[in-house]
Design an enzyme around this catalytic site. Structure first.
Site, PDB file in Angstrom:
ATOM      1  N   CYS A 150       2.981   4.735   4.831  1.00  0.00           N
ATOM      2  CA  CYS A 150       1.966   4.373   5.836  1.00  0.00           C
ATOM      3  C   CYS A 150       2.621   4.258   7.218  1.00  0.00           C
ATOM      4  CB  CYS A 150       1.316   3.029   5.526  1.00  0.00           C
ATOM      5  SG  CYS A 150       0.992   2.714   3.807  1.00  0.00           S
ATOM      6  N   ASP A 151       3.763   3.562   7.286  1.00  0.00           N
ATOM      7  CA  ASP A 151       4.321   3.169   8.589  1.00  0.00           C
ATOM      8  C   ASP A 151       5.562   3.944   9.010  1.00  0.00           C
ATOM      9  OD1 ASP A 151       2.358   1.246   8.553  1.00  0.00           O
ATOM     10  OD2 ASP A 151       3.651  -0.300   7.710  1.00  0.00           O
ATOM     11  N   CYS A 155       5.346  -0.462   3.319  1.00  0.00           N
ATOM     12  CA  CYS A 155       4.813   0.851   2.961  1.00  0.00           C
ATOM     13  C   CYS A 155       5.395   1.930   3.863  1.00  0.00           C
ATOM     14  CB  CYS A 155       3.289   0.828   3.063  1.00  0.00           C
ATOM     15  SG  CYS A 155       2.560   2.415   2.665  1.00  0.00           S
TER      16      CYS A 155
END
Ligand code: FAD
Length: 307
Positions: A137-138, A134
């Site tokens: 997200c990261d 992701c």
């Protein structure tokens, strides 16, 4: 005993549940979570009616819409995972991981799809230690670092473009010579000075100690094995449909998506409909999933009333 069981809390399942509640069908929506795949997206710009909405806010809006419809006719079973689906005496029974059984006349499968994992040594060991699925997200955790993206489809190139905003360099590795991604996206990423693209290459190992330090891959032209020094590996290798619980019961296509009639979302088994990314629908998008969920609901409502 329900009129309808809906498996899945993404746009397909939630849209169908809202329609079912308005038609007073006794319904259970069973879902591991409400929101679906795009919950992790930073900003969705094509959900009709919103110019831009973070995926997490869309998921909250889905939940609020379901809660507004909640009554003794609509059960919202979140945190439950369906593990088997069977037919007994004209009823369809969905059994969850916690051994709850839901019996119904009709079922709508809206269980979507999950990310395909990188299947090479080291990929599991370094998941969340440099290997990630992701970017939104990261991605920011890898600011100023060298990273790799695996996958040459739209998701791979869009991830690369996202990462180029903060990574030192992005190397995209693709197993074929031609890209599946749209030409305009490939062109945009390729033009960036910190972007590198390696085609016809197969990842063979994730290298690291405590965290990822590199990606080993095979050059498919020369057969040579090479190491790429990176701190992050973003995997965009496609998705697999969440249909394991329906195997043996319904007709699936070669990649295990549920075969449906596009006019009404019926499956090969009477009493079972499917909608969204778990089906053999050609295009997978939020609006399409929601629309197909509604289409299924309209059809199954008439079917239930005729029985
Ligand atoms: C990072 C990302 C960004 C995206 N951005 C966009 C975008 O900007 N615009 C757009 O239109 N589309 C976007 N998409 C695609 C879009 O998210 C999908 O097409 C859409 O979510 C499909 O909806 P669905 O309801 O079919 O399934 P999903 O969204 O996959 O939802 C499946 C649901 O089923 C549940 N579930 C799965 N298996 C089980 C089980 N066994 N038991 C119980 N519950 C189960 C899950 O928990 C989930 O609630 C994006 C996808 C990703 C991954």
């Amino acid at each position: 005993m329900y009129d309808l069981i809906i498996i899945g809390g993404g746009p397909a399942g939630v849209a169908a549940a809202v329609y079912a509640a308005r038609k007073y069908l006794k319904t259970a929506i069973i879902a591991e979570e409400i929101g679906g795949q795009s919950t992790v997206s930073e900003g969705i710009e094509n959900w009709i009616g919103s110019t831009k909405i973070p995926g997490a806010d869309l998921a909250k809006a889905f939940r609020a819409h379901l809660d507004a419809m909640k009554s003794d006719r609509l059960e919202i079973a979140v945190g439950e995972r369906v593990v088997t689906l069977s037919r007994t005496n004209g009823m369809i029974v969905a059994t969850t991981k916690t051994n709850r059984e839901f019996s119904s006349k009709a079922v709508l499968i809206a269980s979507g799809a999950s990310r395909r994992k990188l299947n090479v040594p080291g990929a599991d060991k370094f998941e969340n230690k440099g290997v990630t699925y992701c970017a939104s997200c990261d991605g920011p955790l890898f600011g100023g670092m060298d990273v790799a993206v695996i996958g040459g489809g739209n998701a791979g190139f869009e991830t690369a473009l996202q990462l180029l905003a903060y990574a030192k360099s992005v190397t995209l590795i693709h197993r074929h010579k031609e890209f599946k991604a749209d030409a305009v996206t490939v062109e945009k990423a390729s033009a960036h000075p910190n972007m590198r693209i390696i085609t016809h290459a197969e990842p063979t190992e994730v290298i690291g100690e405590q965290f990822v330090t590199g990606l080993r891959y095979k050059d498919k032209d020369s057969g040579e094995v090479k190491d790429l020094a990176v701190s992050g590996i973003f995997v965009e290798a496609g998705v697999i449909p969440n249909t394991h619980f329906a195997e043996g019961l319904l007709e699936l296509d070669t990649v295990k998506r549920v075969k449906t009639d596009p006019r009404n979302q019926r499956t090969s088994v009477e009493g079972i409909w499917a909608a969204g990314d778990c089906t053999d629908e050609l295009y997978h998008q939020n609006n399409i999933a929601a629309g197909d969920g509604v289409k299924a609901l309209e059809d199954l409502y008439l079917w239930i009333k005729k029985r």
